[in-house]
Design an enzyme around this catalytic site. Sequence first.
Site, PDB file in Angstrom:
ATOM      1  N   SER A   7      27.913  43.885  33.206  1.00 40.22           N
ATOM      2  CA  SER A   7      28.664  44.982  32.588  1.00 40.22           C
ATOM      3  C   SER A   7      27.932  45.485  31.350  1.00 40.22           C
ATOM      4  CB  SER A   7      30.061  44.513  32.194  1.00 40.22           C
ATOM      5  OG  SER A   7      30.639  45.462  31.332  1.00 40.22           O
ATOM      6  N   HIS A  32      27.554  47.521  36.348  1.00 44.35           N
ATOM      7  CA  HIS A  32      29.009  47.694  36.194  1.00 44.35           C
ATOM      8  C   HIS A  32      29.265  48.529  34.935  1.00 44.35           C
ATOM      9  CE1 HIS A  32      33.225  46.465  36.906  1.00 44.35           C
ATOM     10  NE2 HIS A  32      33.325  46.399  35.581  1.00 44.35           N
ATOM     11  N   ASP A  34      32.059  50.353  32.580  1.00 39.73           N
ATOM     12  CA  ASP A  34      33.487  50.301  32.238  1.00 39.73           C
ATOM     13  C   ASP A  34      33.915  51.532  31.453  1.00 39.73           C
ATOM     14  OD1 ASP A  34      34.458  47.640  33.162  1.00 39.73           O
ATOM     15  OD2 ASP A  34      32.798  46.934  31.915  1.00 39.73           O
ATOM     16  N   MET A  36      36.914  53.511  29.654  1.00 36.24           N
ATOM     17  CA  MET A  36      38.254  53.270  29.066  1.00 36.24           C
ATOM     18  C   MET A  36      38.699  54.506  28.298  1.00 36.24           C
ATOM     19  SD  MET A  36      37.524  49.525  27.496  1.00 36.24           S
ATOM     20  CE  MET A  36      36.727  48.232  28.474  1.00 36.24           C
ATOM     21  N   HIS A  65      33.992  51.353  36.907  1.00 33.57           N
ATOM     22  CA  HIS A  65      35.345  50.781  36.813  1.00 33.57           C
ATOM     23  C   HIS A  65      36.158  51.649  35.865  1.00 33.57           C
ATOM     24  CE1 HIS A  65      37.847  47.078  35.264  1.00 33.57           C
ATOM     25  NE2 HIS A  65      38.601  47.967  35.912  1.00 33.57           N
ATOM     26  N   MET A  67      39.234  52.488  33.810  1.00 32.51           N
ATOM     27  CA  MET A  67      40.461  51.990  33.185  1.00 32.51           C
ATOM     28  C   MET A  67      41.089  53.187  32.484  1.00 32.51           C
ATOM     29  SD  MET A  67      38.800  48.423  31.935  1.00 32.51           S
ATOM     30  CE  MET A  67      37.165  49.057  32.292  1.00 32.51           C
ATOM     31  N   MET A 136      40.952  41.634  38.238  1.00 36.25           N
ATOM     32  CA  MET A 136      40.806  41.415  36.794  1.00 36.25           C
ATOM     33  C   MET A 136      41.196  39.980  36.443  1.00 36.25           C
ATOM     34  SD  MET A 136      39.564  44.191  35.747  1.00 36.25           S
ATOM     35  CE  MET A 136      39.380  43.530  34.095  1.00 36.25           C
ATOM     36  N   GLY A 141      40.189  45.994  28.924  1.00 40.12           N
ATOM     37  CA  GLY A 141      40.104  46.701  27.645  1.00 40.12           C
ATOM     38  C   GLY A 141      38.969  46.214  26.757  1.00 40.12           C
ATOM     39  N   PHE A 142      38.572  44.970  26.942  1.00 38.69           N
ATOM     40  CA  PHE A 142      37.563  44.405  26.048  1.00 38.69           C
ATOM     41  C   PHE A 142      36.665  43.413  26.786  1.00 38.69           C
ATOM     42  CE2 PHE A 142      41.431  45.434  23.794  1.00 38.69           C
ATOM     43  CZ  PHE A 142      40.963  46.244  22.763  1.00 38.69           C
ATOM     44  N   GLY A 143      35.420  43.361  26.357  1.00 32.60           N
ATOM     45  CA  GLY A 143      34.533  42.312  26.836  1.00 32.60           C
ATOM     46  C   GLY A 143      34.767  41.048  26.030  1.00 32.60           C
ATOM     47  N   GLY A 144      34.207  39.963  26.507  1.00 28.59           N
ATOM     48  CA  GLY A 144      34.214  38.727  25.724  1.00 28.59           C
ATOM     49  C   GLY A 144      35.519  37.961  25.673  1.00 28.59           C
ATOM     50  N   ASP A 174      36.273  40.251  37.627  1.00 26.73           N
ATOM     51  CA  ASP A 174      35.865  40.934  36.396  1.00 26.73           C
ATOM     52  C   ASP A 174      36.608  40.398  35.181  1.00 26.73           C
ATOM     53  OD1 ASP A 174      34.962  42.704  34.508  1.00 26.73           O
ATOM     54  OD2 ASP A 174      35.882  44.490  35.397  1.00 26.73           O
ATOM     55  N   GLY A 175      35.846  39.750  34.300  1.00 23.52           N
ATOM     56  CA  GLY A 175      36.393  39.324  33.023  1.00 23.52           C
ATOM     57  C   GLY A 175      36.254  37.830  32.783  1.00 23.52           C
ATOM     58  N   GLY A 176      35.537  37.467  31.738  1.00 24.56           N
ATOM     59  CA  GLY A 176      35.445  36.066  31.351  1.00 24.56           C
ATOM     60  C   GLY A 176      34.634  35.194  32.294  1.00 24.56           C
ATOM     61  N   GLY A 196      29.652  40.447  31.446  1.00 20.91           N
ATOM     62  CA  GLY A 196      29.246  41.212  30.269  1.00 20.91           C
ATOM     63  C   GLY A 196      28.626  40.315  29.224  1.00 20.91           C
TER      64      GLY A 196
HETATM   65  C1  DX5 Z   1      37.064  44.456  30.711  1.00 21.29           C
HETATM   66  C2  DX5 Z   1      35.973  45.057  31.559  1.00 21.29           C
HETATM   67  C3  DX5 Z   1      34.942  44.088  31.923  1.00 21.29           C
HETATM   68  C4  DX5 Z   1      34.178  43.528  30.740  1.00 21.29           C
HETATM   69  C5  DX5 Z   1      33.731  42.165  31.141  1.00 21.29           C
HETATM   70  O1  DX5 Z   1      38.067  45.373  30.537  1.00 21.29           O
HETATM   71  O2  DX5 Z   1      36.511  45.574  32.755  1.00 21.29           O
HETATM   72  O3  DX5 Z   1      34.054  44.613  32.898  1.00 21.29           O
HETATM   73  O4  DX5 Z   1      33.083  44.304  30.360  1.00 21.29           O
HETATM   74  O5  DX5 Z   1      33.173  41.568  30.038  1.00 21.29           O
HETATM   75  P1  DX5 Z   1      33.061  39.981  29.939  1.00 21.29           P
HETATM   76  O6  DX5 Z   1      32.239  39.515  31.078  1.00 21.29           O
HETATM   77  O7  DX5 Z   1      32.400  39.782  28.596  1.00 21.29           O
HETATM   78  O8  DX5 Z   1      34.460  39.412  29.990  1.00 21.29           O
HETATM   79 ZN    ZN Z   2      35.052  46.111  34.380  1.00 19.22          ZN
END
Ligand code: DX5
Ligand code: ZN
Length: 216
Positions: A7, A32, A34, A36, A65, A67, A136, A141-144, A174-176, A196
Amino acid sequence: MPIIAPSLLSADFLNLQAACTMLNNSEADWFHLDVMDGRFVPNISFGFPVIEQVRKATTKTCDVHLMIVEPEKYTEAFKKAGADILTVHIEACVHLHRNIQQIKGLGMKAGVAVNPHTPVESLKDILQDIDVVCMMSVNPGFGGQSFIFHTLEKIKTLRGMIDAKGLPVIIEVDGGVTLENAHSIIDAGAHALVAGNTVFKSPDPAATISKLKHIV
Ligand code: DX5
Ligand code: ZN
């Protein structure tokens, strides 16, 4: 081997060209992206100008993706910007089937994303029409953020539904996603991993992508 979809949200936006070059030379399969809107999710990321530039910088699959609310208003614009896969949230679409037809009618692959609280059973009557489910494993909404453990159960259930019908639907998680949990995510039945922070905050992103690719 799983599909790896780093991502760009976690990349250095002052050096996107370098991030694209790294991904091009890595074992990454998809980019990927994202998007938003500050309405569907409590954050605003990037839109068409960034996707257009990334599109020019790679021949790999651009996995967009969304959102955003009312994604149907922008389907054509995302096609023009260079999306290969366009994923909309089930929670954002009143007329999901129509949106999917619109996406496929423009020649893109169609994905449906589901939030952590959305039962996978709600995909039952759309699975035959789509190419990807974006599961999901954090609240979007956020990475990390940290992986929500219950997602593993949802992946297993969804994989059962897909296999029972013999459908070619890809389960993208997707996510974490981390080097520690990727194995159990694949074991549960996922085909594709978005990552990400795990990729872009690691000392050697290309090596991390390779580790994810060869996790099983
Ligand atoms: C979150 C995004 C993800 C995000 C993943 O809303 O859809 O794609 O970038 O980031 P990580 O891998 O850091 O959780
Ligand atoms: Zn995503």
